[in-house]
Design a protein around this motif. Sequence first.
Motif, short mmCIF file in Angstrom:
data_model
loop_
_atom_site.label_atom_id
_atom_site.label_comp_id
_atom_site.label_asym_id
_atom_site.label_seq_id
_atom_site.Cartn_x
_atom_site.Cartn_y
_atom_site.Cartn_z
N ASN A 83 -7.14 1.65 6.24
CA ASN A 83 -6.37 2.84 5.91
C ASN A 83 -6.83 3.97 6.83
O ASN A 83 -7.98 4.38 6.79
CB ASN A 83 -6.59 3.23 4.44
N LEU A 134 -6.96 -1.71 -6.27
CA LEU A 134 -7.45 -1.28 -4.96
C LEU A 134 -8.96 -1.14 -5.01
O LEU A 134 -9.53 -0.60 -5.96
CB LEU A 134 -6.82 0.06 -4.58
N THR A 135 -9.63 -1.62 -3.95
CA THR A 135 -11.07 -1.47 -3.81
C THR A 135 -11.36 -1.05 -2.37
O THR A 135 -10.92 -1.70 -1.42
CB THR A 135 -11.82 -2.79 -4.11
N ASP A 136 -12.11 0.06 -2.22
CA ASP A 136 -12.59 0.47 -0.90
C ASP A 136 -13.89 -0.26 -0.63
O ASP A 136 -14.85 -0.13 -1.39
CB ASP A 136 -12.81 1.98 -0.84
N THR A 170 -16.36 2.64 4.11
CA THR A 170 -15.77 3.92 4.55
C THR A 170 -16.68 4.54 5.58
O THR A 170 -17.90 4.36 5.55
CB THR A 170 -15.60 4.88 3.37
N ASN A 183 0.82 -1.21 0.00
CA ASN A 183 0.00 0.00 0.00
C ASN A 183 0.86 1.27 0.00
O ASN A 183 0.36 2.36 0.30
CB ASN A 183 -0.95 0.01 1.19
N GLU A 223 -0.24 5.88 2.65
CA GLU A 223 -1.35 5.52 3.54
C GLU A 223 -0.81 5.33 4.95
O GLU A 223 0.33 4.94 5.15
CB GLU A 223 -2.03 4.23 3.07
N SER A 270 -1.47 2.90 7.68
CA SER A 270 -2.16 1.62 7.86
C SER A 270 -2.41 1.34 9.32
O SER A 270 -1.68 1.80 10.21
CB SER A 270 -1.33 0.48 7.26
N SER A 319 -11.01 3.78 6.19
CA SER A 319 -11.68 2.93 5.21
C SER A 319 -11.10 1.52 5.28
O SER A 319 -9.94 1.32 5.65
CB SER A 319 -11.52 3.50 3.80
N CYS A 366 -6.35 -7.45 3.01
CA CYS A 366 -7.41 -6.57 3.50
C CYS A 366 -6.86 -5.82 4.71
O CYS A 366 -6.26 -6.45 5.59
CB CYS A 366 -8.64 -7.39 3.85
N ARG A 375 -6.75 -5.06 -1.55
CA ARG A 375 -5.77 -4.96 -2.63
C ARG A 375 -5.41 -6.37 -3.10
O ARG A 375 -5.23 -7.27 -2.30
CB ARG A 375 -4.50 -4.26 -2.16
N ARG A 428 -10.01 -1.54 3.08
CA ARG A 428 -9.56 -1.66 1.71
C ARG A 428 -9.15 -3.10 1.37
O ARG A 428 -8.70 -3.85 2.22
CB ARG A 428 -8.38 -0.72 1.44
#
Length: 865
Positions: free
Chosen positions: A693, A720-722, A725, A668, A672, A674, A700, A690, A704, A702
């Motif tokens: 962030n 990347l997918t959120d 949030t 990441n 970010e 983490s 959120s 998983c 990856r 996330r």
Amino acid sequence: MRHPTFRRPVLCAASLLICLLAACTGSHFTSESQPLDSLAQPPVVAPKSELPLPILPAPQAALLLQRRAGFTTADGHAEGSAYADELSHQRIQRSGSQAEFSPQWQAAAPAGVDLAFAIWPFQLPDYAGGSVAVDVDWNTAPEPGTAWLGLADFPAGRWHWQSLENGSTAEFADFSPYISDDDACLLAIVLNGSTPATLGSIQLDTNQPPTAVLSADPAAGLIPLTVEYDGSASTDSDNGISSWEWDLDGDGNFGESGAEATFAGQDNAAFTYESIGSHTARLRVTDASGRSDTAEFSVQARPDLPPTASLTADPQSGQKPLAVSFDGSASSDVLGSIADYEWDFDGNGSFNESGAEASARGLAMPEGYIYEAAGDYLASLRVTDEDGNSDEAQLLISVSNVPPVAVLMASQSEGNAPLGVQFDAGSSLDPDGSIVGYEWDFDGDGEFSEFGTPELDALNQSFPLPYTYSTPSITTVSLKVWDIDDEFDVTTLVITAHGWHHIPISSLDVSFLEYMGSLSAALVNSRPAAAFWTSAGGSERVRFLYCSSPLGREQTDWLALDLSGLARMEQLSLADVGGNPALAMHDVVDKDLCYLRATGDGSQFSHWSGTVTLDSTGVTGRFPQLAMLSGGPAIVHYNADLQALRYTASSTATGSNALDWSSPVSPNGTTEISAEAGRLLSANGNPAICYFNLGATEASLRFRRSSTASGTSAGDWSNLTDLLTGGVSSAWAQGFGLSGGLPMLAVSGTGLSGVSFIAAQDASGSSWGSSVLVDGSTASSYLALAEFNGNPAIAYRNADWDVKFIYSTTADGASAADWQAAETVQASPTADLGRELQLLTLASGQPACLYFNKTSDEVIYALRY
């Protein structure tokens, strides 16, 4: 044998004899004599066979001439000197009562001058017809083959000749042609060659010979064979039998010592034969005149051999009722025949019992026998021969039973404990009979009808009283049914009384306990295992929990091993790497990431050596997550100095050497911030993580995923997918896993008011569904996600410190309605239960939880039934 000088002298002498006899005087012949050429025919030298040699004048002329001089009448007896002077004779002269023959062969002599011959006349007034024996008594015997006997055949008008081969005796079965109307008989003797002979007398015996008749009892039998011979039916028509002689051993000699001498003179005899074969006995009877007859009888002496029994059956095996055809016709006896057939069909050792056996007596191929009951039967045939000898043959007839069929039904096969179940075996059946017994094993221990249990009360009941399963369990219930042939069938039914079974698998030393944590669980070689870290009195240690069974439902299945060499390792992650346990660890002293794969199953101290350091950049290696990706181990961990996640992967299947591992990268990046926790898995063959962030305005969750199978380059991690949030701030409140091949998350946090679930819509995690609140009743922590029955399942601790379990009935869990009501794994009697909660799906498909019970200072293993 004919004398070699016979033919020429006879031819020469014949001409002279005809001339002499023609005048019917001692020195004259008539021209009416038959041609002498007939004498040239070779005589048949055979005893008692007539040979016509017409060298003398016609019998009637000779008879008339002799009547003038008279006949010999002394009972058919004539001295040699009594030949007729009136009838032709030559080269013969009297010497007292005998006659001397002097044939002489001279090559230059006229034909016939070398013969010696004469004629003897007889008167037989007592002749009544029948046979006559002519006995010629030589004082000096002629050379064999040179003597001839001639008889005048009056009806035929010629002479009949017979060679005196033995020189003494001639037999005539019918003497009538040689007797004239006034009982006269003319007999001539001719000698040829050159050997002289002296005739003592001639005897015509008109006595009839006896008739020998012989019978035997028995005519055949086994050795030693004693035979009774009977000659009493022998007869003599005129003088009676005067002598009985026996040849019992068949060697041709009569009256030898032993039995033959013993029975001499008797009309019966006995003899024992010791050897097998055909034996011929002879009886010779002689009458007062010395005439005899012989009879013989052959008996068969057989060896004392039994018959041979032969038995076949069709079929020899089959299911009851079994009809079997028996055949004993191939039975045999060497020298005789089979006299009796006896049967034992049921194999009880008794022959000819009433019913089918009695009906089959004497039959080589009886009617079929039907076996009604199952079992093995030794059917027997006994054959007996004419001599009483017997033999037996046996065949095994196997009659099988069609076994019963056990059918077990239950009012319910699963439910929450306590679970009451009504069992029913009423549909069980026996195809060829009936069921006579029922046995039960309700508790699944493999023992039927145990004493003092409801199993004994249910014996022989097809519908027993209900049985209650009070505690959570998976029980294999067994039913055994018996038929009348003592055969059985067993069927089973699995009864699941749902619930959670709790087992303390490691007790901690509470007197020095300060801290325990980092509990990590995994299936290692298909068996549950766990590792955790403790600190007591300043002494740290890592404890490894190893299970010897796939289920681990007994406390004795578990082994707790203190790994003193890993005392510096506080934070752990356990995984199965190539069938052996492996640990990713944080070294709290050097602040490094370390890795260790056991050399065996981990149950011995010697397995745990060879720790390798994988990342030593700053304060790193915190909260590691170990997983098997693309055939080798990989680790995601947290670097506190960089405030970023770090990833490294092994190029080998075991990762046992530091050189096997890639240089750590930050998936990441460093932009970010983490959280301390990250989760790692393989999504469609590529590594995926998983994490939280915390660097954005809002925290959120996330996801990856690497674009490569290795993920060893930071640039691989751009996907990347959120997922969530806002309101999600707890780094510990997440579970990350796969179900049905899809990445899935269980999450709890501020603003979520319970346990939420979210699932990817594809294996790569490129698209995710909406979050689903599966338990909104309470705030939760320590979430763990696993697959149960092919669907997602979540274990968590609620606000009351209870351990809970909830699962979906669908593969994606996309709707709150898909999720069952939460089950209580263990209710907490006090605070602090369910810390470090882990969820496993065992090889059996059953879920299991591992967690700390801070109140009792124990590690708890909970297995769901």
